[in-house]
Design a protein around this motif. Structure first.
Motif, PDB file in Angstrom:
ATOM      1  N   PHE A 328       0.864  -1.194   0.000  1.00 34.62           N
ATOM      2  CA  PHE A 328       0.000   0.000   0.000  1.00 34.62           C
ATOM      3  C   PHE A 328       0.888   1.228   0.000  1.00 34.62           C
ATOM      4  CE2 PHE A 328      -2.732   3.282   1.728  1.00 34.62           C
ATOM      5  CZ  PHE A 328      -3.952   3.035   1.113  1.00 34.62           C
ATOM      6  N   VAL A 329       0.847   2.001  -1.104  1.00 34.43           N
ATOM      7  CA  VAL A 329       1.766   3.116  -1.302  1.00 34.43           C
ATOM      8  C   VAL A 329       0.974   4.402  -1.544  1.00 34.43           C
ATOM      9  CG1 VAL A 329       3.687   4.019  -2.682  1.00 34.43           C
ATOM     10  CG2 VAL A 329       3.476   1.551  -2.303  1.00 34.43           C
ATOM     11  N   VAL A 330       1.363   5.461  -0.849  1.00 30.40           N
ATOM     12  CA  VAL A 330       0.811   6.795  -1.069  1.00 30.40           C
ATOM     13  C   VAL A 330       1.910   7.643  -1.710  1.00 30.40           C
ATOM     14  CG1 VAL A 330      -0.149   8.864   0.009  1.00 30.40           C
ATOM     15  CG2 VAL A 330      -0.754   6.591   0.890  1.00 30.40           C
ATOM     16  N   GLU A 331       1.596   8.229  -2.878  1.00 33.44           N
ATOM     17  CA  GLU A 331       2.649   8.853  -3.681  1.00 33.44           C
ATOM     18  C   GLU A 331       2.242  10.249  -4.174  1.00 33.44           C
ATOM     19  OE1 GLU A 331       5.654   7.488  -7.315  1.00 33.44           O
ATOM     20  OE2 GLU A 331       4.134   6.131  -6.531  1.00 33.44           O
ATOM     21  N   PRO A 332       2.636  11.313  -3.436  1.00 37.52           N
ATOM     22  CA  PRO A 332       2.433  12.668  -3.952  1.00 37.52           C
ATOM     23  C   PRO A 332       3.552  13.041  -4.930  1.00 37.52           C
ATOM     24  CG  PRO A 332       3.362  12.755  -1.752  1.00 37.52           C
ATOM     25  CD  PRO A 332       3.144  11.294  -2.077  1.00 37.52           C
TER      26      PRO A 332
END
Length: 354
Positions: A328-332
């Motif tokens: 699970f990756v959050v990428e701004p």
């Protein structure tokens, strides 16, 4: 013997036989075949029951959101990717089939209605050094770690046939791919011819690509003779990585630049004949906390074959891919364009990889 006695004797034998059969162990059904691993092909592969073919499934599901500060528009999408890798050992070597399907649903900007899009971005077969189908182009050597950053270097169609062979410490690949059409939809009468040489020495890698492209004259005349020459050098050390890449083109503009220049690669009626382009850029990556920070920058220049005018755009991108949990990756990410094509676009991608 009386009939009644015969009937009683028969009934006794049936009951006794049933009791004996109940004491016998019950015959169990054969257990279902279980999928087993394929260590010869690496982690994630498993053998399809009933055969000797191994398969690996991977991909992602994602949310993709963006805001264009220059245009004042936004977009939100739900996206997915499914990758299927199928391999088996044969007397002729490993036979491989690979497919990648990417789809999305949403609106590309605030003025667009919701809709869906799906594409087969990879579909090829391999045997030994031979690859045929739809793959990444040999010219696509500048891929960065960021989700959305595009260096506008490479850009081949990736549909064709290639053959790779080892030569000492290098790998040499030659092939032909469907020709790239220019911005006026002019296409070549023959495929683009590509050659690539790749080196690896310790932590360093190097790729050099040459392209022969025959652009169609915008006036309907004979094709010209265009080319592109591209290169990349990269190094990785521990948690850090760096790469520089660049290229030049003549009559093959889309291999080096996405900057609008009047559309065509070749115009025999003009004084310049060929559009020319150049591209140089690089990327630095570093593991930071539970994520990967990537900073990329590049500059594209192009000169139009029809007008002779030149354009230049500088692109800067910053991306941070944070691993919140396994898979699970959050990428701004933010990308700035300056020069003749100005924009500032902000992205947020949340993806579940598998």
């Amino acid at each position: 013997m009386k009939l009644s006695t015969l009937l009683l004797t028969s009934a006794a034998l049936v009951v006794a036989g049933s009791a004996y059969a109940a004491d016998l162990p019950a015959k169990k059904a054969a257990p279902a075949a279980k999928a087993t691993g394929c260590p010869a092909f690496g982690a994630g592969f498993f053998q399809i029951p009933g055969g000797d073919t191994c398969i690996k499934l991977s991909g992602y599901m994602a949310y993709e959101g963006n805001y264009n500060g220059t245009a004042g528009t936004y977009g939100q999408d739900g996206a997915f990717r499914l990758i299927t890798d199928v391999r088996s050992n044969t007397d002729a070597g490993v036979v491989r089939g690979f497919a990648r399907i990417t789809g999305s649903y949403g609106n590309s900007d605030s003025g667009a209605s919701s809709g869906s899009d799906m594409a087969v971005s990879r579909a090829y077969v391999q045997l030994g050094g031979l690859t045929a189908g739809k793959n990444a182009s040999l010219a696509d050597i500048s891929g960065t770690s960021a989700w959305n950053y595009g260096a506008a270097l490479g850009g081949g169609t990736g549909t064709g046939i290639w053959y790779a062979l080892n030569a000492g410490g290098a790998t040499i690949t030659i092939g032909e791919e469907n020709s790239i059409a220019d911005d006026n939809s002019n296409t070549s009468k023959r495929p683009d011819l590509l050659g690539k040489v790749s080196f690896a020495a310790g932590a360093a890698t190097m790729d050099i690509v040459g392209v022969s492209h025959a652009p169609q004259d915008d006036n309907g005349g004979s094709d010209g003779n265009g080319y592109a020459l591209l290169g990349r050098v990269g190094v990785t050390s521990g948690d850090f990585g760096a790469a520089i890449f660049g290229g030049t083109s003549k009559g093959a503009l889309k291999y080096t630049s996405a900057v609008p220049t009047g559309g065509v690669d070749y115009d025999s009626s003009s004084t310049t004949d060929y559009s020319t382009g150049s591209n140089i850029g690089g990327e630095i990556t570093a593991k930071l906390g539970n994520g990967l920070l990537a900073i990329a920058a590049g500059q594209q220049k192009a000169t139009s074959a029809t007008s002779g005018t030149s354009t230049k755009t500088t692109t800067i991108g910053v991306d941070y891919a944070l691993n919140v949990a396994k898979g699970f990756v959050v990428e701004p990410e933010v990308i700035f364009n300056t020069g003749d094509s100005k924009s500032d676009v902000y992205y947020l991608t949340i993806h579940r990889d598998f």
